[in-house]
Write a protein that holds these residues in place. Sequence first.
Motif, PDB file in Angstrom:
ATOM      1  N   VAL A  50      -5.736  -4.151  -5.056  1.00  0.00           N
ATOM      2  CA  VAL A  50      -5.477  -3.187  -3.981  1.00  0.00           C
ATOM      3  C   VAL A  50      -4.031  -3.330  -3.508  1.00  0.00           C
ATOM      4  N   LEU A  51      -3.612  -4.561  -3.258  1.00  0.00           N
ATOM      5  CA  LEU A  51      -2.250  -4.799  -2.792  1.00  0.00           C
ATOM      6  C   LEU A  51      -1.227  -4.355  -3.820  1.00  0.00           C
ATOM      7  N   ASN A 109      -1.451  -2.102  -6.108  1.00  0.00           N
ATOM      8  CA  ASN A 109      -1.357  -0.656  -6.207  1.00  0.00           C
ATOM      9  C   ASN A 109      -0.595  -0.053  -5.032  1.00  0.00           C
ATOM     10  N   ILE A 110      -0.709  -0.676  -3.859  1.00  0.00           N
ATOM     11  CA  ILE A 110       0.095  -0.206  -2.718  1.00  0.00           C
ATOM     12  C   ILE A 110       1.562  -0.484  -2.987  1.00  0.00           C
ATOM     13  N   LEU A 111       1.845  -1.711  -3.476  1.00  0.00           N
ATOM     14  CA  LEU A 111       3.228  -2.098  -3.701  1.00  0.00           C
ATOM     15  C   LEU A 111       3.888  -1.256  -4.779  1.00  0.00           C
ATOM     16  N   ARG A 112       3.104  -0.837  -5.763  1.00  0.00           N
ATOM     17  CA  ARG A 112       3.717  -0.150  -6.884  1.00  0.00           C
ATOM     18  C   ARG A 112       3.515   1.356  -6.857  1.00  0.00           C
ATOM     19  N   GLY A 113       2.939   1.858  -5.770  1.00  0.00           N
ATOM     20  CA  GLY A 113       2.906   3.297  -5.590  1.00  0.00           C
ATOM     21  C   GLY A 113       1.869   4.026  -6.385  1.00  0.00           C
ATOM     22  N   ASP A 114       0.848   3.320  -6.842  1.00  0.00           N
ATOM     23  CA  ASP A 114      -0.148   3.995  -7.676  1.00  0.00           C
ATOM     24  C   ASP A 114      -1.341   4.416  -6.820  1.00  0.00           C
ATOM     25  N   ILE A 115      -1.238   5.596  -6.235  1.00  0.00           N
ATOM     26  CA  ILE A 115      -2.288   6.045  -5.326  1.00  0.00           C
ATOM     27  C   ILE A 115      -3.583   6.349  -6.077  1.00  0.00           C
ATOM     28  N   LEU A 120      -5.252   3.212  -6.775  1.00  0.00           N
ATOM     29  CA  LEU A 120      -5.681   2.651  -5.499  1.00  0.00           C
ATOM     30  C   LEU A 120      -7.054   3.177  -5.118  1.00  0.00           C
ATOM     31  N   TYR A 174       3.937  -9.732 -11.821  1.00  0.00           N
ATOM     32  CA  TYR A 174       4.090  -9.235 -10.458  1.00  0.00           C
ATOM     33  C   TYR A 174       2.871  -9.578  -9.615  1.00  0.00           C
ATOM     34  N   ALA A 181       1.324 -11.040  -5.202  1.00  0.00           N
ATOM     35  CA  ALA A 181       0.134 -10.699  -4.419  1.00  0.00           C
ATOM     36  C   ALA A 181      -0.776 -11.917  -4.285  1.00  0.00           C
ATOM     37  N   ILE A 185      -9.240  -6.546   3.037  1.00  0.00           N
ATOM     38  CA  ILE A 185      -8.355  -5.781   2.156  1.00  0.00           C
ATOM     39  C   ILE A 185      -9.197  -4.832   1.313  1.00  0.00           C
ATOM     40  N   SER A 202     -10.421  -1.995   3.384  1.00  0.00           N
ATOM     41  CA  SER A 202      -9.360  -1.011   3.561  1.00  0.00           C
ATOM     42  C   SER A 202      -9.247  -0.147   2.319  1.00  0.00           C
ATOM     43  N   PHE A 236      -9.509   3.955   2.468  1.00  0.00           N
ATOM     44  CA  PHE A 236      -8.283   4.765   2.443  1.00  0.00           C
ATOM     45  C   PHE A 236      -8.615   6.236   2.285  1.00  0.00           C
TER      46      PHE A 236
END
Lengths: 448, 347
Positions: free
Chosen positions: B188-189, B191-197, B200, B239, B243, B261, B264, B268
């Motif tokens: 989850v983290l 995907n947030i960091l790397r912009g993959d909605i 996510l 990477y 996380a 987490i 969340s 989302f």
Amino acid sequence: MACNSSGCESGGCYGREKDNGRKAVDVKETVTLCVKCKCNEPMTFGDGGSDDGRFCAECFRSNVYGKFRLAVTSHAMITPSDNVLVAFSGGSSSRVALQFVHELQVKALKNYEASRDRSLPVFGVGVAFVDESAAYPALYGGVSDAIAWVRSTVLSLSPPGKDLHVVPIESVFGSDSVEARDRLVKLLDSVSDETGKEDLLLHLKMLSLQKVASENGYNRLVVGSCTSRLASHVLTATVKGRGYSLSADIQHVDARWKVPIVLPLRDCVWQEITRLCHLDGLKTVELARHPQSGINDLVSSFVALLQEENPSRECTIVRTAAKLTPFYFNKIPETDDSCVPMATQRRLKKFNLKYDGSMTTEAFCPICNCPLNGSDSSEDESDALYAASCSSCRFQILPQDGSSLEQFGSLLPHHMISQVKHHQKVDSQTYLREKIKDCLLLDDEEAV
Amino acid sequence: MEASEAKSKKQGASRLCCLCNQRRPVLKRPKTLQQICKDCFYEVFEEEIHQVIVKNGLFKAGERVAIGASGGKDSTVLAYVLSELNRRHSYGLDLFLLSIDEGITGYRDDSLETVKRNELQYGLPLQILSYKDLYGWTMDDIVKMIGLKNNCTFCGVFRRQALDRGAALLKVDKLVTGHNADDIAETVLLNILRGDIARLSRCTSITTVYIREGDLHTYAYFKKLDYFSTECIYSPNAYRGFAREFIKDLERLRPRAILDIIKSGEDFRIATTTKMPEQGTCERCGYISSQKWCKACVLLDGLNRGLPKMGIGRARGGANGDHHKETKKPASAGRSLESKQCGSLDF
């Protein structure tokens, strides 16, 4: 080329080499021009950040101000008939916000004085500084100096003149300062979780800003949160199980409050803001922070670490979160108010078309005001406050045992508790009836 | 007499298992910090897994189920518990162990020995598939070519497809993996960091038993399960490591944050239109794909052509786009390229 050697002390070492109109050319490096206007020398800030030495001072400044102005106009944040309160903490972000709002106001005044019919009034600006010293008694010495500095700063930003409101955070409890301070301390002491305590203080801070704004006739609250601050917020919200309400907090506009909050610096990063303060000589004051050892601090360090690895990480985080669906209150509400200029009304309508029309009413947590996810509510809760609150506040702010919970409820500001009562009164039948009343043909329920 | 009695009483009063109140507690459960005895721990642990299986209707009697087995603690515990529950609650399942050999010397070859032992210990037939057979490349070869950045991308994509191919080979109906709560939280983290909605929204929608990693360690330890516990030698730059470190720090401050987490992630507000990509098949190998070529083929093509960056990062025209031009070339141009198609299985 900007001097890249770390040993270089001066900020613009290359610039001084010009001699008799001829630019001195280093064998290895050539003098370059601003990548935008291609006329002036680029600025170097020497702060080790990205994009150093690419833009000249003017272009850099207009980039940042441009982002501010775009946010303001495209979201109708500040319009001629508004009375805007700027939340000012003394830090860099809010200092830049204040500066830019002032410049916008100056321009509006100039246009007003130059125009023949004087049809567009100049929006009003006030400044609010929240005094948190009652929560952090150790800071008491520093606060009066800070306030004096704030006062002189606001004074220097005229004409047009701006009212300064110094708001003690304990004012949310009432006007008797001794009793209020006492209550604040008692309330904070009854929160055992470190992070919960920090967050509760943030909620109280917002309440105090709302109070001073509505009591003094302001209809907009400007908050200087930048991209970097929002990036941390995205992660703290995720980590606290607040994924549902996250999208409400990170938009340009947050109108769930009585006085809508606007974030005109949302698209600017911390690095731009600090560089701008340096460039324009904007002074800031940083009150000694209570040592933060909770989750909020852990996340800030984590984001700083990620930034080292990739300076665009903050932007990516906020961009991802921006893809989450916002709420109906994340826009300035349309208004039929005749005082609002037609152009503004048209812009609001056009902007609001982007959002889907579903005007669902949300229930909100009385403590943090977050929209509640339906699945969170538990019905058979003996305590009304517990039942009405979100799961995050239940865990990190509310006391765990029944008797402490009651006492805690009595310590909370009236405004928070009154919401609980409201929440309780509306039962599902009444609620549904309210929603469909326009479709009902008969008034009498029994006739159905 | 009295003194020692009092002493043992005191010990007894404060030191009995929270759940059964009979036996001596031997551990403090990482998830709940309860003091419980071994047997109660086994019971709650296994019951939690059983409940998720039953409540979600994961299996039907008579189904063939493959367990992704690496020899690590997650898959070992999974294999052990699933075979135990299968027996105890008569799920009626045909269980298999499916292991993937990525070709990492000094890591995978050792862990495979563990899986071979598991085959004997749990009585579950084992199938091993290797990257070498499927793709013509081992991870050792790949790392030699591309270095230590992005190698996890290759391995992850290849392994997921390898598991699917193995599952098809075994003719199983379901595939289960040992991903635990900490893994999902990391994802989850990430995907947030790397912009993959899109990812996510998908990563929390698969049915998972949210078992904390700490509980898994504890279970494996007390049950004395045979597993291999070393980090992949090629992972230091991953990477995901960021996380993971963050989550470890977070857990110290607030243990329930890991499950928060995930909560969340589930909550989302993501528009349903962003959720699922269109499902098609890869033109090159027939595997499931949302693009013209599946990711494995894209990566493989890059490797074979000495262009290891292909398929990594944002597509400019895309490898899928590039491929279109390539098909016009005469087939004889690629000497050994054609033979290196991924997999020989028909889909």
